[in-house]
Design a protein around this motif. Structure first.
Motif, PDB file in Angstrom:
ATOM      1  N   VAL A 113       0.761  -1.268   0.026  1.00 35.83           N
ATOM      2  CA  VAL A 113      -0.062   0.108   0.085  1.00 35.83           C
ATOM      3  C   VAL A 113       0.733   1.305  -0.044  1.00 35.83           C
ATOM      4  O   VAL A 113       0.555   2.265  -0.816  1.00 35.83           O
ATOM      5  N   LEU A 114       1.920   1.445   0.830  1.00 34.23           N
ATOM      6  CA  LEU A 114       2.958   2.505   0.821  1.00 34.23           C
ATOM      7  C   LEU A 114       3.602   2.556  -0.626  1.00 34.23           C
ATOM      8  O   LEU A 114       3.617   3.551  -1.074  1.00 34.23           O
ATOM      9  N   VAL A 115       3.944   1.465  -1.282  1.00 31.84           N
ATOM     10  CA  VAL A 115       4.583   1.767  -2.442  1.00 31.84           C
ATOM     11  C   VAL A 115       3.216   2.363  -3.467  1.00 31.84           C
ATOM     12  O   VAL A 115       3.622   3.133  -4.379  1.00 31.84           O
ATOM     13  N   ASP A 116       2.015   1.669  -3.410  1.00 36.33           N
ATOM     14  CA  ASP A 116       1.228   2.292  -4.432  1.00 36.33           C
ATOM     15  C   ASP A 116       0.833   4.053  -3.899  1.00 36.33           C
ATOM     16  O   ASP A 116       0.492   4.480  -4.928  1.00 36.33           O
ATOM     17  N   LEU A 117       0.825   4.150  -2.886  1.00 34.02           N
ATOM     18  CA  LEU A 117       0.600   5.717  -2.621  1.00 34.02           C
ATOM     19  C   LEU A 117       1.706   6.401  -3.007  1.00 34.02           C
ATOM     20  O   LEU A 117       1.539   7.530  -3.604  1.00 34.02           O
ATOM     21  N   ALA A 118       2.963   5.973  -3.049  1.00 36.77           N
ATOM     22  CA  ALA A 118       4.189   6.786  -3.419  1.00 36.77           C
ATOM     23  C   ALA A 118       4.149   6.695  -5.105  1.00 36.77           C
ATOM     24  O   ALA A 118       4.654   7.846  -5.535  1.00 36.77           O
ATOM     25  N   LEU A 119       3.731   5.728  -5.627  1.00 31.89           N
ATOM     26  CA  LEU A 119       3.415   5.556  -7.015  1.00 31.89           C
ATOM     27  C   LEU A 119       2.345   6.589  -7.591  1.00 31.89           C
ATOM     28  O   LEU A 119       2.689   7.360  -8.660  1.00 31.89           O
ATOM     29  N   LEU A 120       1.537   6.655  -6.837  1.00 34.00           N
ATOM     30  CA  LEU A 120       0.164   7.736  -7.147  1.00 34.00           C
ATOM     31  C   LEU A 120       0.667   8.941  -6.954  1.00 34.00           C
ATOM     32  O   LEU A 120       0.542  10.095  -7.957  1.00 34.00           O
ATOM     33  N   ALA A 121       1.494   9.308  -5.999  1.00 31.64           N
ATOM     34  CA  ALA A 121       2.140  10.639  -5.608  1.00 31.64           C
ATOM     35  C   ALA A 121       3.175  10.952  -6.689  1.00 31.64           C
ATOM     36  O   ALA A 121       3.159  12.185  -7.288  1.00 31.64           O
ATOM     37  N   LEU A 122       3.943  10.060  -7.299  1.00 32.79           N
ATOM     38  CA  LEU A 122       4.795  10.299  -8.367  1.00 32.79           C
ATOM     39  C   LEU A 122       3.916  10.667  -9.627  1.00 32.79           C
ATOM     40  O   LEU A 122       4.454  11.129 -10.474  1.00 32.79           O
ATOM     41  N   LEU A 123       3.032   9.758 -10.120  1.00 32.68           N
ATOM     42  CA  LEU A 123       2.114  10.087 -11.184  1.00 32.68           C
ATOM     43  C   LEU A 123       1.639  11.172 -11.152  1.00 32.68           C
ATOM     44  O   LEU A 123       1.668  11.808 -12.265  1.00 32.68           O
ATOM     45  N   ALA A 124       1.251  11.884  -9.922  1.00 28.14           N
ATOM     46  CA  ALA A 124       0.664  13.142 -10.052  1.00 28.14           C
ATOM     47  C   ALA A 124       1.719  14.359 -10.112  1.00 28.14           C
ATOM     48  O   ALA A 124       1.598  15.293 -10.853  1.00 28.14           O
ATOM     49  N   ALA A 125       2.982  14.117  -9.523  1.00 30.52           N
ATOM     50  CA  ALA A 125       4.004  15.113  -9.710  1.00 30.52           C
ATOM     51  C   ALA A 125       4.607  15.143 -11.332  1.00 30.52           C
ATOM     52  O   ALA A 125       4.956  16.009 -11.719  1.00 30.52           O
ATOM     53  N   ALA A 126       4.348  13.788 -12.062  1.00 30.73           N
ATOM     54  CA  ALA A 126       4.902  13.604 -13.445  1.00 30.73           C
ATOM     55  C   ALA A 126       4.061  14.585 -14.058  1.00 30.73           C
ATOM     56  O   ALA A 126       4.482  15.428 -15.218  1.00 30.73           O
ATOM     57  N   PHE A 127       2.718  14.534 -13.872  1.00 30.44           N
ATOM     58  CA  PHE A 127       1.830  15.301 -14.607  1.00 30.44           C
ATOM     59  C   PHE A 127       1.843  16.949 -14.149  1.00 30.44           C
ATOM     60  O   PHE A 127       1.759  17.776 -15.220  1.00 30.44           O
ATOM     61  N   TRP A 128       1.904  17.304 -12.883  1.00 28.97           N
ATOM     62  CA  TRP A 128       2.200  18.481 -12.743  1.00 28.97           C
ATOM     63  C   TRP A 128       3.235  19.336 -13.125  1.00 28.97           C
ATOM     64  O   TRP A 128       3.180  20.477 -13.489  1.00 28.97           O
ATOM     65  N   SER A 129       4.479  18.486 -13.390  1.00 30.31           N
ATOM     66  CA  SER A 129       5.746  19.078 -13.996  1.00 30.31           C
ATOM     67  C   SER A 129       5.892  19.033 -15.383  1.00 30.31           C
ATOM     68  O   SER A 129       6.703  19.873 -15.983  1.00 30.31           O
ATOM     69  N   ALA A 130       5.040  18.186 -15.911  1.00 26.74           N
ATOM     70  CA  ALA A 130       5.168  18.055 -17.439  1.00 26.74           C
ATOM     71  C   ALA A 130       5.034  19.524 -18.528  1.00 26.74           C
ATOM     72  O   ALA A 130       5.878  19.778 -19.090  1.00 26.74           O
ATOM     73  N   PRO A 131       4.295  20.331 -18.259  1.00 27.50           N
ATOM     74  CA  PRO A 131       4.266  21.555 -18.709  1.00 27.50           C
ATOM     75  C   PRO A 131       5.585  22.473 -18.656  1.00 27.50           C
ATOM     76  O   PRO A 131       5.806  23.024 -19.772  1.00 27.50           O
TER      77      PRO A 131
ATOM     78  N   LEU B 238      -4.104  27.259 -13.900  1.00 24.71           N
ATOM     79  CA  LEU B 238      -5.211  26.470 -13.796  1.00 24.71           C
ATOM     80  C   LEU B 238      -4.970  25.141 -13.651  1.00 24.71           C
ATOM     81  O   LEU B 238      -5.326  24.209 -12.839  1.00 24.71           O
ATOM     82  N   TYR B 239      -3.979  24.606 -14.781  1.00 21.23           N
ATOM     83  CA  TYR B 239      -3.547  23.308 -14.616  1.00 21.23           C
ATOM     84  C   TYR B 239      -2.779  22.890 -13.597  1.00 21.23           C
ATOM     85  O   TYR B 239      -3.300  21.696 -13.115  1.00 21.23           O
ATOM     86  N   ALA B 240      -2.016  23.580 -13.127  1.00 19.99           N
ATOM     87  CA  ALA B 240      -0.992  23.151 -11.953  1.00 19.99           C
ATOM     88  C   ALA B 240      -1.882  23.301 -10.682  1.00 19.99           C
ATOM     89  O   ALA B 240      -1.829  22.177  -9.942  1.00 19.99           O
ATOM     90  N   ARG B 241      -3.033  23.998 -10.321  1.00 19.93           N
ATOM     91  CA  ARG B 241      -3.923  23.866  -9.170  1.00 19.93           C
ATOM     92  C   ARG B 241      -4.661  22.637  -9.464  1.00 19.93           C
ATOM     93  O   ARG B 241      -4.803  22.055  -8.379  1.00 19.93           O
ATOM     94  N   GLY B 242      -5.183  22.385 -10.693  1.00 17.26           N
ATOM     95  CA  GLY B 242      -6.301  21.256 -10.669  1.00 17.26           C
ATOM     96  C   GLY B 242      -5.468  19.810 -10.487  1.00 17.26           C
ATOM     97  O   GLY B 242      -5.863  19.048  -9.954  1.00 17.26           O
TER      98      GLY B 242
ATOM     99  N   CYS C 159      -5.848  14.186 -14.982  1.00 20.07           N
ATOM    100  CA  CYS C 159      -5.148  15.002 -15.374  1.00 20.07           C
ATOM    101  C   CYS C 159      -5.032  15.207 -16.965  1.00 20.07           C
ATOM    102  O   CYS C 159      -4.743  16.487 -17.213  1.00 20.07           O
ATOM    103  N   CYS C 160      -5.313  14.156 -17.550  1.00 16.60           N
ATOM    104  CA  CYS C 160      -5.331  14.388 -19.071  1.00 16.60           C
ATOM    105  C   CYS C 160      -6.493  15.475 -19.444  1.00 16.60           C
ATOM    106  O   CYS C 160      -6.317  16.155 -20.323  1.00 16.60           O
ATOM    107  N   GLY C 161      -7.589  15.092 -18.682  1.00 19.40           N
ATOM    108  CA  GLY C 161      -8.493  16.191 -19.077  1.00 19.40           C
ATOM    109  C   GLY C 161      -8.409  17.567 -18.612  1.00 19.40           C
ATOM    110  O   GLY C 161      -8.760  18.654 -19.357  1.00 19.40           O
ATOM    111  N   LEU C 162      -7.550  18.092 -17.639  1.00 19.72           N
ATOM    112  CA  LEU C 162      -7.021  19.046 -17.153  1.00 19.72           C
ATOM    113  C   LEU C 162      -6.072  19.668 -18.412  1.00 19.72           C
ATOM    114  O   LEU C 162      -6.258  20.766 -18.800  1.00 19.72           O
TER     115      LEU C 162
END
Length: 370
Positions: A5-23, A52-56, A92-95
């Motif tokens: 579960v901890l690994v899954d949470l870390a991967l979810l956080a990493l996924l969100a960080a990847a989308f946040w930093s992509a632009p 707006l994208y970063a906040r979303g 994130c893709c929708g945003l």
């Protein structure tokens, strides 16, 4: 919470960080997949779309991690992350698509290309003297795959009737399946497939159409060389990291080492090193090498507005008049097929046929633990 579960949470956080930093890592002249002149990169519509994208993404990522943590700890639903990850990615893709439409609408209404001189740059030396892959960086992946196969062959005759079921590099000793050749060597097969696939990419990427800027033709060609060479080295190195992680997973499947939390952490260390290397490379070099230093150059032209060939916010390229099979995507360190090329459809048809045969059981795929 369990280690999985901890690994899954870390991967979810990493996924969100990847989308946040992509632009922020994309070229300034292609915000959210929209081609704009360099003089327009600071337009208020673009800056507002970024905010707006970063906040979303930040809100979506935080909510997802909190909800998955509650579902896993409070409701004992340890597979919550399996369903949450695609939902987070879709959000994130929708945003990103909303931001793309905002910038595209501002570009049309403001006629941003009015009065510009559009052009396309090419560098024939990238054909006559291409970037050559340094195959020595792929050697660790091949060697580790061979070592894993040898250990598996030695251990195969003494395996018990059931084996722990692998889920990627995560092994749960409580989830067991019947010992078959395919189950026992699933990780070895994965190693070999990854090594072969990365080798094929090493042959294909130097032959893809280079991403050059008509405003800085010579400088962008030099930057692209450095960028492509770095991508190939990282790609080969990542194959080595993945095969190293799969080697540890194989030892757990064959019960040579126990499937404990400590061993699981060790199996993820090579993958973590590969991710960190890619992130550092992306921040240092940038998309298509645009962050690399170069001499000032201005051809008084701008890159041709080719938005009509790009679809789904710059992810899908369709141009029948372009002979290139592979083109650099508008976002991220990645290439994509030119769907206007007939060979692209042959490749997709082969992949589709494989998926259909696997779905009907004609081709047997290794089973997952969960």
């Amino acid at each position: 919470m369990t280690s999985s579960v901890l690994v899954d949470l870390a991967l979810l956080a990493l996924l969100a960080a990847a989308f946040w930093s992509a632009p922020a890592l994309s070229r300034p002249t292609i915000p959210f997949g929209v081609r704009v002149p360099a003089a327009r990169v600071a337009e208020p519509a673009i800056l507002r779309a970024h905010r707006l994208y970063a906040r979303g993404v930040l809100v979506a990522g935080t909510l997802t991690v909190v909800l998955v943590a509650f579902a896993s700890a409070g409701l004992r639903w340890e597979s919550a992350a399996v369903f949450a990850a695609p939902v987070l990615a879709a959000a994130c893709c929708g945003l990103g698509y909303r931001a793309h439409r905002t910038v595209a609408a501002a570009k049309r209404s403001g006629d941003w290309y009015s009065g510009t001189r559009q052009a396309v740059a090419t560098d024939t030396s990238l054909r006559t003297d291409p970037v050559r892959p340094q195959w020595i960086y792929l050697a660790p992946a091949a060697v580790l795959s061979g070592i894993t196969a040898a250990v598996g062959a030695w251990r195969y005759g003494d395996l018990p009737a059931t084996l722990p079921m692998p889920n990627g590099v995560l092994i749960d000793a409580a989830q067991r399946g019947e010992t078959t050749f395919g189950q026992a060597f699933a990780t070895v097969i994965a190693q070999l497939l990854i090594t072969v696939l990365v080798g094929l990419l090493g042959l294909a990427l130097p032959r893809a159409r280079p991403e050059l800027d008509a405003a800085q033709p010579a400088a962008s060609a030099a930057r692209y060389r450095v960028y492509l060479a770095g991508v190939l080295r990282l790609l080969f190195g990542t194959a080595g990291c993945v095969t190293a992680s799969l080697l540890v997973a194989s030892l757990q499947v064959w019960e040579i080492v126990p499937a404990t939390t400590g061993v699981t952490v060790v199996s993820y260390l090579p993958l973590a090193a590969a991710v960190l290397a890619w992130v550092a490379f992306a921040f240092r070099v940038g998309d298509a090498g645009h962050r690399l230093p170069s001499e000032d150059e201005d051809s008084s032209r701008v890159q041709r507005d080719d938005d009509r060939y790009w679809h789904l916010a710059g992810q899908v390229y369709v141009n029948r008049g372009d002979p290139a099979l592979l083109v650099h995507r508008r976002a991220g360190v990645a290439w994509t097929l030119n769907l206007g090329h007939p060979i692209s459809w042959a490749i997709l048809a082969a992949i589709g046929a494989f998926a259909v045969l696997a779905g009907f059981g004609v081709i047997e795929l290794p089973a997952k633990g969960r």
